[in-house]
Design a protein around this motif. Structure first.
Motif, short mmCIF file in Angstrom:
data_model
loop_
_atom_site.label_atom_id
_atom_site.label_comp_id
_atom_site.label_asym_id
_atom_site.label_seq_id
_atom_site.Cartn_x
_atom_site.Cartn_y
_atom_site.Cartn_z
N LEU A 60 0.48 -1.29 -0.09
CA LEU A 60 -0.10 0.56 -0.03
C LEU A 60 0.98 1.27 -0.53
O LEU A 60 0.50 2.42 -0.29
N THR B 156 -0.25 -4.65 -4.62
CA THR B 156 -1.01 -5.04 -3.78
C THR B 156 -1.29 -6.78 -3.99
O THR B 156 -0.81 -7.80 -3.78
N GLN B 157 -1.74 -6.74 -4.67
CA GLN B 157 -2.61 -7.62 -5.65
C GLN B 157 -2.24 -8.81 -5.92
O GLN B 157 -2.00 -10.25 -5.72
N ILE C 104 -1.52 -10.60 -1.06
CA ILE C 104 -1.22 -10.64 1.12
C ILE C 104 -2.36 -10.49 1.39
O ILE C 104 -3.69 -9.73 0.87
N PHE D 31 -7.71 -4.18 8.97
CA PHE D 31 -6.85 -2.95 9.62
C PHE D 31 -6.98 -2.87 11.38
O PHE D 31 -8.74 -3.57 11.39
N VAL E 161 -13.54 -2.49 8.41
CA VAL E 161 -13.76 -2.20 6.70
C VAL E 161 -15.27 -2.95 6.31
O VAL E 161 -14.18 -4.26 6.07
N TYR F 284 -18.26 -4.17 3.71
CA TYR F 284 -18.84 -3.67 2.51
C TYR F 284 -20.61 -3.85 2.48
O TYR F 284 -21.16 -4.21 3.10
N ARG G 217 -10.75 -13.15 -6.75
CA ARG G 217 -9.99 -13.80 -7.99
C ARG G 217 -10.12 -14.53 -8.16
O ARG G 217 -9.84 -16.04 -8.35
N ARG H 239 -12.01 -11.92 6.64
CA ARG H 239 -11.45 -11.18 5.27
C ARG H 239 -10.36 -11.94 5.12
O ARG H 239 -10.10 -11.91 3.75
N ARG I 75 -8.75 -16.78 2.52
CA ARG I 75 -7.91 -16.70 1.20
C ARG I 75 -6.87 -18.04 2.01
O ARG I 75 -6.12 -17.22 2.86
N ALA J 30 -9.12 3.51 4.12
CA ALA J 30 -8.96 1.89 4.51
C ALA J 30 -9.94 1.53 3.84
O ALA J 30 -9.13 0.52 3.85
N TYR J 31 -11.18 1.53 3.24
CA TYR J 31 -12.01 1.45 2.65
C TYR J 31 -11.11 0.70 1.10
O TYR J 31 -11.15 -0.32 0.59
N GLN K 63 -7.66 0.87 0.94
CA GLN K 63 -7.03 -0.30 0.79
C GLN K 63 -7.36 -1.37 0.98
O GLN K 63 -6.54 -2.28 0.46
N ALA K 64 -8.26 -1.82 1.95
CA ALA K 64 -8.98 -2.61 1.50
C ALA K 64 -9.65 -3.29 0.51
O ALA K 64 -9.23 -4.58 0.05
N ALA K 65 -9.43 -3.06 -0.03
CA ALA K 65 -10.28 -3.11 -1.45
C ALA K 65 -9.62 -3.40 -2.12
O ALA K 65 -9.21 -4.48 -3.09
N LYS K 66 -7.65 -3.11 -2.08
CA LYS K 66 -6.86 -3.56 -3.48
C LYS K 66 -6.33 -5.05 -2.54
O LYS K 66 -6.54 -5.46 -3.67
N ILE K 67 -6.67 -4.65 -0.95
CA ILE K 67 -6.06 -6.24 -0.32
C ILE K 67 -6.90 -7.09 -0.63
O ILE K 67 -6.29 -8.27 -1.37
#
Lengths: 357, 288
Positions: free
Chosen positions: A58, A78-79, A83, A87, A91, A93, A109, A152, A156, B181-182, B184-188
């Motif tokens: 990040l 990151t993708q 990893i 946080f 976070v 959705y 994925r 989450r 994986r 953080a949202y 970042q989390a989405a990227k992860i």
């Protein structure tokens, strides 16, 4: 799972860093072994989250390289690094159900739906949200939301490492303990490489096999909880770990003994070539309060349940000692230092003992 | 729960009541008064009952204006909402670009409506207007004075130019409130650009979007000044929206009774639409 090499990483958030104080991370060079459980421990603003974000991609470091199993991933997204990261604040959705939240990283994925279902059910059972699986994630409590974030991160199975950024801050103490032991259990079962950032020493010491203590953008010591306790490499580690922290007092070295004020204290060995400002450090656990030794005055006694913390003054300096709950506190108190617990510091860094001569 | 009743509390709402009475209720009542009477001047009134309302509701003129108005509102919503979201998504989040973009976005909103109309009226003229002249020079047969289609295009483009900023600013406010953080989390989690929009940005924006839709609908349904300045409702009646028609009837023809009846119907429609929007949006929020 992968071994992670941090190769001379430095990072500054501002442009054109010059002085060391411009760096949020002052050069970290360390290897996280494959399958290890690590904790990054340090006070707020010491650079632990920066280091974590550099590992997950990040944040791109100003200098240095990151290697996963020997492969340079410094410029990878990151993708591509594959990893998982959890946080500090939940976070989720909002518009998805709890189930879909957990399935999200897998579906992104292209994991087959049957496999998604199997993994999601397993994780939902682990975080104890089965009842809520079809509910919209909005409107759950903060710790339920954080459990979803945690889930989450764990869903994986092919990730290189799982990074936790103070994930249990918002969770209440009872649940904290339970989740932490579940994480440990998962670690033992699947051998994930786990890196856990926290400023809570109990959390770090109970979670990790190896603790990396950070202070002002540097790693000051990497070791097992026992090493951190017995041989703090830096006076900061002494203060920061332990409750209360280590007693540190200016001293002068004379062969195999140290002088604090007018008192002479025997050392377990001869400190190797100490120079600069010398300090003697001893944990309250190694201070014996009794009728023999150096005279002290007692300032106050704190009863913390399992034992008592006695705040005393020795030669005009504060000194804490730990006395068992049923221990006797004499009217004319004196203290003796257990030689095994004495560490000598030169300019805040620990000096080793040479041969005891 | 125990509530304390004290009738003296009514005095507290009295100032507001008076204010609303003088600014809204009493003027509205005079309109009601006109709508049920007929007058030939000299302050002589004759009772007309529901006659004007019947006349209005059965007249083609009213329904055509209403139809034009609905089509207009629909078109500008379809253009302005997605365009506004798109612009907001592409606005910078930090650095010197932020104030620059915000000022540029706010500019059209600060221009008085009749000035907006005048700008476009001149801009579109085929003899001296930049747009009209260039379009014709390039071979497009553009003339908003003669061609109803061109008149519509002009009025719609003008409205988009004038009001998309409002949607942009509202959406932007919604977007900047999303914590880092949202993302970042989405990227992860390996979310695609579309997934980030669909599951993070859109849900965070939906409140402000509903407000944007409501505001844009009400404003466009009441639109008067700009098309009046540009086209005057023409050519023919092609851009005569309800409010323009209303003014023509009341001031132009001095048909006070029908005009008052029309105002009331118009008012009720807006009230109804706002109520529907409001209900839909509050239910939508509560359901989740």
């Amino acid at each position: 799972m992968a071994r992670i090499d941090i190769d001379h990483i430095r990072h500054a958030y501002g442009p054109n860093p010059k002085a060391p104080k411009d760096y949020a991370l002052k050069e970290v060079h360390h290897t996280f072994e494959d399958g290890g459980a690590y904790a990054l421990l340090g006070p707020s603003g010491c650079g632990k989250t920066t280091l974590l974000n550099i590992m997950s991609g990040l944040v791109e470091p100003s200098e240095g390289r990151i290697l996963f199993d020997g492969r340079d991933v410094t410029r990878l997204s990151t993708q591509e690094r594959n990893i998982a990261q959890v946080f500090q604040f939940p976070v989720i959705y909002d518009t998805m159900t709890v189930y879909d939240n957990l399935a999200f990283p897998l579906r992104n994925r292209g994991v087959p739906e049957a496999e998604v279902d199997r993994k999601v059910r397993e994780i939902i059972a682990m975080i104890d949200l089965e009842k809520w699986s079809r509910r919209k994630a909005r409107g759950l409590t903060a710790d339920q939301k954080q459990k979803i974030s945690l889930g989450r991160g764990l869903v994986r199975s092919d990730v290189n490492a799982i990074l936790f950024d103070e994930p249990l801050t918002v969770i209440d103490p009872h649940m904290k303990w339970q989740l932490r032991s579940q994480l440990k259990q998962l670690h033992r079962r699947f051998g994930y490489t786990m890196i856990y950032v926290t400023h809570d020493q109990t959390e770090a010491l109970s979670f990790a096999d190896k603790v990396v203590v950070m202070f002002e953008g540097e790693t000051v010591q990497i070791g097992t909880p026992a090493e951190l306790f017995e041989r703090p490499r830096h006076t900061f580690v002494g203060y920061f770990i332990g409750s209360p922290g280590m007693n540190v007092m200016p001293a002068a070295i004379d062969g195999t003994s140290a002088r604090v004020g007018s008192q002479v204290i025997a050392l377990p060995g001869r400190p190797a070539a100490p120079s600069g400002s010398i300090e003697l450090g001893i944990r309250p656990e190694f201070v014996r309060l009794g009728r023999e030794g150096m005279p002290v005055t007692i300032e106050k006694i704190e009863d913390v349940g399992r034992h008592r913390i006695v705040r005393t003054r020795l030669e005009g300096r504060d000194l804490a000692a730990i006395v068992p709950e049923d221990g006797d506190i004499p009217a004319d108190p004196r203290v003796a230092f257990d030689p095994a617990g004495i560490n000598i510091y030169a300019d805040s860094w620990r000096v080793d003992y040479g041969s005891a001569a | 729960m125990n509530k304390t009743w004290n009738n003296r509390a009514w005095f507290m709402v009295l100032p507001v009541l008076l204010l609303v009475a003088f600014s809204a209720v009493i003027p509205l009542m005079t309109v009601v008064n006109y709508s049920v009477q007929d007058t030939f001047g000299n302050n002589q009134f004759f009772w007309a009952g529901a006659e004007w309302f019947e006349e209005m509701l059965t007249s083609d003129r009213f329904w055509l204006a209403m139809g034009r108005n609905l089509i207009f509102s629909f078109i500008i919503l379809v253009i302005e909402i997605p365009l506004g979201i798109f612009i907001a998504l592409n606005m910078p989040r930090k650095g010197w670009g932020v104030p620059v973009c915000l000022v540029l976005m706010a500019l059209p909103l600060l221009i008085p409506w009749n000035v907006v109309g005048t700008i476009w009226q001149v801009f579109g003229r085929v003899d001296i207007g930049l747009l009209g002249y260039v379009a014709n020079a390039l071979g497009f047969d553009y003339n908003y004075v003669n061609d109803p289609f061109d008149a519509w295009v002009t009025v719609i483009v003008m409205d988009v130019w004038h009001w998309t900023s409002l949607v942009v600013l509202l959406c932007y406010a919604g977007l900047v409130s999303i914590p880092d953080a949202y993302y970042q989390a989405a990227k992860i989690d390996g979310a695609s650009r579309w997934a980030v929009f669909r599951y993070i940005q859109l849900p965070k924006m939906n409140r402000v979007l509903l407000i944007a839709v409501l505001l844009r609908f009400m404003d466009s349904f009441m639109i008067y000044t700009e098309p009046f300045v540009v086209t005057g409702g023409g050519p023919g009646n092609s851009t005569t929206f309800l409010s323009i028609d209303l003014v023509k009837m009341a001031i132009g023809q001095f048909d006070l009774g029908p005009a008052a009846a029309m105002s009331i119907i118009y008012f009720l429609i807006i009230l109804l639409m706002s109520w529907i929007f409001y209900t839909v949006m509050t239910n939508y929020d509560a359901e989740k």
